[in-house]
Design a protein around this motif. Structure first.
Motif, PDB file in Angstrom:
ATOM      1  N   ALA A  32       0.651  -1.279   0.193  1.00 51.31           N
ATOM      2  CA  ALA A  32      -0.206  -0.068  -0.219  1.00 51.31           C
ATOM      3  C   ALA A  32       0.931   1.167   0.089  1.00 51.31           C
ATOM      4  CB  ALA A  32      -0.914   0.196   1.332  1.00 51.31           C
ATOM      5  N   ASP A  33       0.838   2.425  -0.738  1.00 46.29           N
ATOM      6  CA  ASP A  33       1.221   4.192  -0.786  1.00 46.29           C
ATOM      7  C   ASP A  33       0.277   4.853  -0.491  1.00 46.29           C
ATOM      8  OD1 ASP A  33       0.019   4.017  -3.190  1.00 46.29           O
ATOM      9  OD2 ASP A  33       2.434   3.001  -4.235  1.00 46.29           O
ATOM     10  N   ALA A  34       0.889   5.955  -0.529  1.00 43.04           N
ATOM     11  CA  ALA A  34      -0.026   7.134  -0.051  1.00 43.04           C
ATOM     12  C   ALA A  34      -1.224   7.249  -1.933  1.00 43.04           C
ATOM     13  CB  ALA A  34       1.166   8.103  -0.131  1.00 43.04           C
ATOM     14  N   SER A  35      -0.439   7.278  -2.299  1.00 47.70           N
ATOM     15  CA  SER A  35      -1.431   7.510  -4.254  1.00 47.70           C
ATOM     16  C   SER A  35      -2.274   6.304  -3.417  1.00 47.70           C
ATOM     17  CB  SER A  35      -0.798   6.641  -5.040  1.00 47.70           C
ATOM     18  OG  SER A  35      -1.669   6.711  -6.044  1.00 47.70           O
ATOM     19  N   PHE A  36      -2.374   5.064  -3.120  1.00 46.74           N
ATOM     20  CA  PHE A  36      -3.545   3.548  -3.170  1.00 46.74           C
ATOM     21  C   PHE A  36      -4.639   3.904  -2.088  1.00 46.74           C
ATOM     22  CE2 PHE A  36      -5.073  -0.457  -1.628  1.00 46.74           C
ATOM     23  CZ  PHE A  36      -6.035  -0.481  -2.355  1.00 46.74           C
ATOM     24  N   ALA A  37      -3.773   5.171  -1.028  1.00 48.41           N
ATOM     25  CA  ALA A  37      -4.693   5.274   0.865  1.00 48.41           C
ATOM     26  C   ALA A  37      -5.275   6.421   0.025  1.00 48.41           C
ATOM     27  CB  ALA A  37      -3.605   5.767   1.849  1.00 48.41           C
ATOM     28  N   LYS A  38      -4.969   7.071  -0.913  1.00 50.92           N
ATOM     29  CA  LYS A  38      -5.555   8.514  -1.524  1.00 50.92           C
ATOM     30  C   LYS A  38      -7.161   7.814  -2.054  1.00 50.92           C
ATOM     31  CE  LYS A  38      -5.449  13.222  -2.904  1.00 50.92           C
ATOM     32  NZ  LYS A  38      -6.282  13.718  -2.376  1.00 50.92           N
ATOM     33  N   TRP A  39      -6.950   6.967  -3.130  1.00 48.87           N
ATOM     34  CA  TRP A  39      -7.515   6.336  -4.303  1.00 48.87           C
ATOM     35  C   TRP A  39      -9.413   5.933  -3.128  1.00 48.87           C
ATOM     36  CZ3 TRP A  39      -9.451   1.786  -4.838  1.00 48.87           C
ATOM     37  CH2 TRP A  39      -9.811   1.311  -5.710  1.00 48.87           C
ATOM     38  N   LYS A  40      -8.889   4.695  -2.188  1.00 45.05           N
ATOM     39  CA  LYS A  40      -9.884   4.980  -1.242  1.00 45.05           C
ATOM     40  C   LYS A  40     -10.375   5.530  -0.624  1.00 45.05           C
ATOM     41  CE  LYS A  40      -7.583   1.654   1.129  1.00 45.05           C
ATOM     42  NZ  LYS A  40      -7.080   0.578   2.495  1.00 45.05           N
ATOM     43  N   GLU A  41      -9.130   6.648  -0.484  1.00 43.42           N
ATOM     44  CA  GLU A  41     -10.942   7.043  -0.220  1.00 43.42           C
ATOM     45  C   GLU A  41     -11.410   8.319  -1.088  1.00 43.42           C
ATOM     46  OE1 GLU A  41      -8.750  12.011   2.509  1.00 43.42           O
ATOM     47  OE2 GLU A  41      -7.670  10.277   3.368  1.00 43.42           O
ATOM     48  N   THR A  42     -10.891   8.922  -1.461  1.00 43.70           N
ATOM     49  CA  THR A  42     -11.582   9.936  -3.114  1.00 43.70           C
ATOM     50  C   THR A  42     -12.038   9.237  -4.145  1.00 43.70           C
ATOM     51  OG1 THR A  42      -9.799  10.189  -3.418  1.00 43.70           O
ATOM     52  CG2 THR A  42      -9.619  11.493  -1.530  1.00 43.70           C
ATOM     53  N   GLY A  43     -11.509   8.159  -4.404  1.00 43.69           N
ATOM     54  CA  GLY A  43     -11.984   7.516  -5.740  1.00 43.69           C
ATOM     55  C   GLY A  43     -11.305   8.230  -7.014  1.00 43.69           C
ATOM     56  N   THR A  44      -9.971   8.721  -6.542  1.00 39.61           N
ATOM     57  CA  THR A  44      -9.199   9.314  -7.687  1.00 39.61           C
ATOM     58  C   THR A  44      -8.026   9.337  -7.801  1.00 39.61           C
ATOM     59  OG1 THR A  44      -9.261  11.169  -6.268  1.00 39.61           O
ATOM     60  CG2 THR A  44     -11.526  11.466  -7.539  1.00 39.61           C
ATOM     61  N   VAL A  45      -7.628   9.166  -8.828  1.00 41.40           N
ATOM     62  CA  VAL A  45      -5.933   8.298  -8.566  1.00 41.40           C
ATOM     63  C   VAL A  45      -5.322   9.852  -8.722  1.00 41.40           C
ATOM     64  CG1 VAL A  45      -4.316   7.369 -10.548  1.00 41.40           C
ATOM     65  CG2 VAL A  45      -6.679   6.953 -10.434  1.00 41.40           C
ATOM     66  N   ALA A  46      -4.689   9.468  -7.697  1.00 46.16           N
ATOM     67  CA  ALA A  46      -3.421  10.438  -7.744  1.00 46.16           C
ATOM     68  C   ALA A  46      -2.137  11.077  -8.056  1.00 46.16           C
ATOM     69  CB  ALA A  46      -3.365  10.851  -5.868  1.00 46.16           C
ATOM     70  N   LYS A  47      -1.806  11.949  -7.934  1.00 46.54           N
ATOM     71  CA  LYS A  47       0.012  11.114  -9.055  1.00 46.54           C
ATOM     72  C   LYS A  47       0.694  11.123  -7.800  1.00 46.54           C
ATOM     73  CE  LYS A  47       0.428  12.228 -13.965  1.00 46.54           C
ATOM     74  NZ  LYS A  47       1.205  10.887 -14.701  1.00 46.54           N
ATOM     75  N   ASP A  48       1.384   9.978  -7.698  1.00 45.77           N
ATOM     76  CA  ASP A  48       2.756   9.355  -7.011  1.00 45.77           C
ATOM     77  C   ASP A  48       4.022   9.938  -7.626  1.00 45.77           C
ATOM     78  OD1 ASP A  48       4.934   7.329  -6.321  1.00 45.77           O
ATOM     79  OD2 ASP A  48       2.892   7.631  -4.888  1.00 45.77           O
ATOM     80  N   PRO A  49       4.804  10.382  -6.297  1.00 45.52           N
ATOM     81  CA  PRO A  49       6.189  11.186  -7.316  1.00 45.52           C
ATOM     82  C   PRO A  49       7.155  10.096  -8.577  1.00 45.52           C
ATOM     83  CG  PRO A  49       5.830  11.715  -4.929  1.00 45.52           C
ATOM     84  CD  PRO A  49       4.459  10.706  -5.328  1.00 45.52           C
ATOM     85  N   ASN A  50       6.772   7.858  -7.717  1.00 42.33           N
ATOM     86  CA  ASN A  50       7.207   7.542  -8.414  1.00 42.33           C
ATOM     87  C   ASN A  50       6.990   7.105  -9.653  1.00 42.33           C
ATOM     88  OD1 ASN A  50       9.649   5.225  -8.361  1.00 42.33           O
ATOM     89  ND2 ASN A  50       7.662   3.674  -8.203  1.00 42.33           N
ATOM     90  N   ASP A  51       5.418   7.954 -10.355  1.00 43.84           N
ATOM     91  CA  ASP A  51       4.827   7.759 -11.140  1.00 43.84           C
ATOM     92  C   ASP A  51       5.565   7.841 -12.484  1.00 43.84           C
ATOM     93  OD1 ASP A  51       2.664   6.315 -10.313  1.00 43.84           O
ATOM     94  OD2 ASP A  51       1.287   8.142 -10.332  1.00 43.84           O
ATOM     95  N   GLU A  52       6.320   9.209 -12.290  1.00 44.99           N
ATOM     96  CA  GLU A  52       7.149  10.406 -13.249  1.00 44.99           C
ATOM     97  C   GLU A  52       8.449   9.728 -13.370  1.00 44.99           C
ATOM     98  OE1 GLU A  52       5.771  12.806 -14.836  1.00 44.99           O
ATOM     99  OE2 GLU A  52       4.249  12.832 -14.188  1.00 44.99           O
ATOM    100  N   TRP A  53       8.727   9.044 -12.801  1.00 47.36           N
ATOM    101  CA  TRP A  53      10.860   8.476 -13.324  1.00 47.36           C
ATOM    102  C   TRP A  53       9.968   6.696 -13.564  1.00 47.36           C
ATOM    103  CZ3 TRP A  53      10.457   3.598 -11.544  1.00 47.36           C
ATOM    104  CH2 TRP A  53      12.137   2.776 -12.162  1.00 47.36           C
ATOM    105  N   TRP A  54       8.692   6.114 -13.531  1.00 49.27           N
ATOM    106  CA  TRP A  54       8.413   5.375 -14.487  1.00 49.27           C
ATOM    107  C   TRP A  54       7.728   6.104 -15.494  1.00 49.27           C
ATOM    108  CZ3 TRP A  54       8.989   0.161 -13.567  1.00 49.27           C
ATOM    109  CH2 TRP A  54       8.398  -1.303 -14.136  1.00 49.27           C
ATOM    110  N   ILE A  55       7.525   7.155 -15.892  1.00 46.66           N
ATOM    111  CA  ILE A  55       7.179   6.961 -17.641  1.00 46.66           C
ATOM    112  C   ILE A  55       8.146   7.707 -17.877  1.00 46.66           C
ATOM    113  CG2 ILE A  55       6.295   9.388 -18.682  1.00 46.66           C
ATOM    114  CD1 ILE A  55       3.504   8.819 -15.815  1.00 46.66           C
ATOM    115  N   SER A  56       9.413   8.167 -17.417  1.00 44.02           N
ATOM    116  CA  SER A  56      10.581   8.147 -17.844  1.00 44.02           C
ATOM    117  C   SER A  56      11.494   7.688 -18.148  1.00 44.02           C
ATOM    118  CB  SER A  56      10.929  10.036 -17.321  1.00 44.02           C
ATOM    119  OG  SER A  56      12.106  10.090 -17.776  1.00 44.02           O
ATOM    120  N   THR A  57      11.526   6.789 -17.702  1.00 38.83           N
ATOM    121  CA  THR A  57      12.751   5.560 -17.117  1.00 38.83           C
ATOM    122  C   THR A  57      11.782   4.506 -18.261  1.00 38.83           C
ATOM    123  OG1 THR A  57      12.937   6.101 -15.094  1.00 38.83           O
ATOM    124  CG2 THR A  57      13.244   3.514 -15.985  1.00 38.83           C
TER     125      THR A  57
END
Length: 172
Positions: A32-57
């Motif tokens: 579980a990470d902060a993005s998943f926890a936020k999604w469970k709370e709000t139902g919206t996908v939040a950007k995670d700092p690791n996402d930009e690294w993944w998209i770039s790499t």
């Protein structure tokens, strides 16, 4: 359990890859990470700092012509975690140039699938990913054992053939 596959080691493996990288995921929940926890709370996908690294790499590799494919074996109805992954796939995985397919677990009958998630890079390097029972990271192993690489490559291709492309998959 071998040298951990850190972001830096993953970058090195992907940078050395010339043709393909495939990834099989077979769990219904991971760390579980902060993005998943936020999604469970709000139902919206939040950007995670690791996402930009993944998209770039991954995006750098796919822009060089490396085919990056991910197959996810999931139970239906989807767990909360798998539903979140499904919603995160377009802005993260697809944005990086990955091809993603989903295979409902009930459609895996007759397939022989390794019990651990894995990556195979250019059919020459295999990385096993290990998790605890509750989905926490437990380490990994890297090998160049040709027989194991062949086994995992064949398992991945069998899953891939049966799986549904992300754009067409509708979670139950």
């Amino acid at each position: 359990m071998g040298t951990p596959l850190t972001n830096e080691r993953f970058e090195d493996l992907l940078a050395a890859t010339t043709c393909s990288a495939v990834h099989l995921e077979s769990r219904d929940g991971y760390m579980a990470d902060a993005s998943f926890a936020k999604w469970k709370e709000t139902g919206t996908v939040a950007k995670d700092p690791n996402d930009e690294w993944w998209i770039s790499t991954v995006g750098e590799a796919t822009s060089r012509g490396v085919e990056v494919r991910r197959a996810r074996i999931v139970s239906e109805p989807l767990s909360q975690y798998s539903r979140w992954l499904w919603e995160c796939t377009p802005p993260v995985n697809l944005a990086a140039g990955e091809h993603v397919r989903w295979l409902p677990r009930h459609r895996t009958a007759g397939l022989l699938i390794p019990p651990a998630d894995f990556w195979v890079f250019d059919s020459s390097v295999l990385v096993w990913n290990h998790f605890t029972g509750d989905g926490e990271w437990a380490g990994n192993e890297t090998t160049r054992d040709a027989a194991l690489i062949d086994l995992c490559s064949n398992a991945f291709e069998a899953v891939w053939r049966r799986a549904t492309d992300h754009e067409e998959y509708r979670p139950a």
